[in-house]
Design a protein around this motif. Sequence first.
Motif, PDB file in Angstrom:
ATOM      1  N   ASN A 389       5.709 -17.727 -39.843  1.00 14.30           N
ATOM      2  CA  ASN A 389       5.023 -16.665 -39.098  1.00 14.30           C
ATOM      3  C   ASN A 389       5.328 -16.747 -37.607  1.00 14.30           C
ATOM      4  O   ASN A 389       5.490 -15.718 -36.931  1.00 14.30           O
ATOM      5  CB  ASN A 389       3.511 -16.753 -39.326  1.00 14.30           C
ATOM      6  N   GLU A 390       5.404 -17.978 -37.063  1.00 11.81           N
ATOM      7  CA  GLU A 390       5.718 -18.151 -35.641  1.00 11.81           C
ATOM      8  C   GLU A 390       7.139 -17.672 -35.350  1.00 11.81           C
ATOM      9  O   GLU A 390       7.402 -17.070 -34.303  1.00 11.81           O
ATOM     10  CB  GLU A 390       5.546 -19.619 -35.241  1.00 11.81           C
ATOM     11  N   MET A 391       8.065 -17.958 -36.274  1.00 12.27           N
ATOM     12  CA  MET A 391       9.440 -17.494 -36.087  1.00 12.27           C
ATOM     13  C   MET A 391       9.506 -15.965 -36.045  1.00 12.27           C
ATOM     14  O   MET A 391      10.179 -15.371 -35.188  1.00 12.27           O
ATOM     15  CB  MET A 391      10.329 -18.017 -37.222  1.00 12.27           C
ATOM     16  N   PHE A 392       8.780 -15.310 -36.974  1.00 12.47           N
ATOM     17  CA  PHE A 392       8.773 -13.841 -36.994  1.00 12.47           C
ATOM     18  C   PHE A 392       8.168 -13.277 -35.707  1.00 12.47           C
ATOM     19  O   PHE A 392       8.634 -12.281 -35.169  1.00 12.47           O
ATOM     20  CB  PHE A 392       7.987 -13.330 -38.211  1.00 12.47           C
ATOM     21  N   ARG A 393       7.107 -13.936 -35.197  1.00 15.66           N
ATOM     22  CA  ARG A 393       6.464 -13.460 -33.974  1.00 15.66           C
ATOM     23  C   ARG A 393       7.421 -13.546 -32.784  1.00 15.66           C
ATOM     24  O   ARG A 393       7.513 -12.624 -31.970  1.00 15.66           O
ATOM     25  CB  ARG A 393       5.197 -14.287 -33.697  1.00 15.66           C
ATOM     26  N   ILE A 394       8.161 -14.670 -32.679  1.00 15.12           N
ATOM     27  CA  ILE A 394       9.115 -14.851 -31.579  1.00 15.12           C
ATOM     28  C   ILE A 394      10.231 -13.818 -31.663  1.00 15.12           C
ATOM     29  O   ILE A 394      10.639 -13.227 -30.653  1.00 15.12           O
ATOM     30  CB  ILE A 394       9.682 -16.286 -31.603  1.00 15.12           C
ATOM     31  N   LEU A 395      10.726 -13.574 -32.875  1.00 13.64           N
ATOM     32  CA  LEU A 395      11.791 -12.576 -33.048  1.00 13.64           C
ATOM     33  C   LEU A 395      11.297 -11.176 -32.700  1.00 13.64           C
ATOM     34  O   LEU A 395      12.018 -10.373 -32.101  1.00 13.64           O
ATOM     35  CB  LEU A 395      12.312 -12.613 -34.491  1.00 13.64           C
ATOM     36  N   ALA A 396      10.049 -10.876 -33.064  1.00 10.60           N
ATOM     37  CA  ALA A 396       9.489  -9.557 -32.752  1.00 10.60           C
ATOM     38  C   ALA A 396       9.354  -9.364 -31.249  1.00 10.60           C
ATOM     39  O   ALA A 396       9.678  -8.302 -30.701  1.00 10.60           O
ATOM     40  CB  ALA A 396       8.124  -9.391 -33.427  1.00 10.60           C
ATOM     41  N   GLU A 397       8.875 -10.414 -30.547  1.00  5.49           N
ATOM     42  CA  GLU A 397       8.742 -10.333 -29.095  1.00  5.49           C
ATOM     43  C   GLU A 397      10.102 -10.192 -28.429  1.00  5.49           C
ATOM     44  O   GLU A 397      10.253  -9.456 -27.446  1.00  5.49           O
ATOM     45  CB  GLU A 397       8.020 -11.575 -28.571  1.00  5.49           C
ATOM     46  N   ALA A 398      11.113 -10.889 -28.960  1.00  4.46           N
ATOM     47  CA  ALA A 398      12.464 -10.796 -28.409  1.00  4.46           C
ATOM     48  C   ALA A 398      13.022  -9.387 -28.613  1.00  4.46           C
ATOM     49  O   ALA A 398      13.694  -8.827 -27.732  1.00  4.46           O
ATOM     50  CB  ALA A 398      13.379 -11.823 -29.068  1.00  4.46           C
ATOM     51  N   ASN A 399      12.710  -8.768 -29.755  1.00  7.42           N
ATOM     52  CA  ASN A 399      13.190  -7.421 -30.039  1.00  7.42           C
ATOM     53  C   ASN A 399      12.586  -6.404 -29.075  1.00  7.42           C
ATOM     54  O   ASN A 399      13.265  -5.503 -28.567  1.00  7.42           O
ATOM     55  CB  ASN A 399      12.854  -7.052 -31.479  1.00  7.42           C
ATOM     56  N   ILE A 400      11.275  -6.554 -28.790  1.00  2.09           N
ATOM     57  CA  ILE A 400      10.605  -5.659 -27.838  1.00  2.09           C
ATOM     58  C   ILE A 400      11.220  -5.798 -26.460  1.00  2.09           C
ATOM     59  O   ILE A 400      11.480  -4.820 -25.759  1.00  2.09           O
ATOM     60  CB  ILE A 400       9.092  -5.967 -27.790  1.00  2.09           C
ATOM     61  N   PHE A 401      11.505  -7.042 -26.068  1.00  4.92           N
ATOM     62  CA  PHE A 401      12.077  -7.302 -24.744  1.00  4.92           C
ATOM     63  C   PHE A 401      13.469  -6.672 -24.615  1.00  4.92           C
ATOM     64  O   PHE A 401      13.810  -6.073 -23.597  1.00  4.92           O
ATOM     65  CB  PHE A 401      12.156  -8.809 -24.512  1.00  4.92           C
ATOM     66  N   LEU A 402      14.271  -6.782 -25.678  1.00  7.54           N
ATOM     67  CA  LEU A 402      15.631  -6.252 -25.623  1.00  7.54           C
ATOM     68  C   LEU A 402      15.652  -4.723 -25.569  1.00  7.54           C
ATOM     69  O   LEU A 402      16.583  -4.119 -25.036  1.00  7.54           O
ATOM     70  CB  LEU A 402      16.427  -6.737 -26.840  1.00  7.54           C
ATOM     71  N   LYS A 403      14.616  -4.071 -26.111  1.00  4.51           N
ATOM     72  CA  LYS A 403      14.572  -2.610 -26.122  1.00  4.51           C
ATOM     73  C   LYS A 403      14.082  -2.035 -24.800  1.00  4.51           C
ATOM     74  O   LYS A 403      14.191  -0.837 -24.557  1.00  4.51           O
ATOM     75  CB  LYS A 403      13.660  -2.136 -27.253  1.00  4.51           C
TER      76      LYS A 403
END
Length: 411
Positions: A389-403
């Motif tokens: 779950n922590e990995m998915f959260r970090i990836l989601a935050e990274a995706n928002i930042f990149l957009k």
Amino acid sequence: MKEKACGLDLHKKFILAAIIDQGGTTVEHRFSRTQTDLFALRDWVLFHDCEVVACESTSDYWIQVYDLFVGKIPVIVGNARDIKAISHKKTDIIDAIWIAKLALHDLIPASRIPDPETRDLRSLIRLRKFLVEKRTDLKNQVHHILDSCLFRLSTVFSDIFGKSGMLILTGVTDGKSIAEILATLPVRTRKRSEEIQSILETTLPELAIIRMQCCLNLIKELDNQIETLMQRVHQCVARQTRLLRILTSVPGIGYIAAVTLIAEIGNFTNFSSGDKLASWVGLVPTVNQSADHLRMGAITKRGSRTARWILVEIAQAAVRTRSSRFHAFFTRKVGVIGFSKAIVAVARKIVTILWHLVVNDEEYEETEGNRKQEIRIPKAKQPKFLTLNEMFRILAEANIFLKQSDPHGGG
């Protein structure tokens, strides 16, 4: 008997390979020390159906060659002393052919090759030793700067690089006043404030302060790097707690000395006796015998230089323990053979005892029931493992930042 062998003359930038068969026919080729050419070397050797590959244990150059061929063809890594060519000329091709000839007739004593984990630990320990030596050089430079300016801080502190000493040195380089420097010192140290103040009244030249600040900054950086290395060392020996307990039970051996011995010697059970281990480390005398004449010379100094160094350091620490058997042994020897040889004799005695203790899974005891106080073995800091779950959260935050759009107009 082998029909065909390959000899390698290793250099920093290239490898000269020579293949020889029983008929004396030779084939030579030069390869660069690049990954592509190393694979080409392996294919070339296998294409010529060599039965063995041999090389000298030159620096760390042999490691890649050994790993390249291991499991595919027998590899002999020999000591350069055992492979020295007998020729009036010395060229790289002569050396490579000579190594191939010796390997063809099984005349190269194979060096002991440690496993990859031990090699990794050894590289860490040797780098740590190198950094500690450089740090010592810098500390000696600071002592030289202070002494040349009559800033006798070492008359007050036995170690000027301790907590109080570093507070004073940092305060001086930062331009603080005497009162400000004294205020930063621990209460216990302030009891000697009069002595410290008399030293601080000595004016240091600006150039001396610049030199000292440079040295202190480098010392702090080296401290950090050494600590980083030691964290990795703790992880490497985390599963060898029992071996560490056995080694540190011997007088003179602390944690650093124990991990150094583990790194340099590796598996103690590879040796059939303590004398064999002492011989491998190079702590046995050279022997010259002819007819009825027998001469015992200096120690051979073969094997690991670092292992020999740490064993001598251990011996010097062990003989300072007056209640130990090593002190009594040293006292008997020193009057007959002198200090240096007596220390080496103690080092050899210690390494043979270590072999016995490790092989028999025993801890050292001076007398029955009288053991050395256990040394605290640092625990390795385990890296933090993330949950799914922590990995998915970090990836989601990274995706928002990149957009997000670039506020500076980058699109």
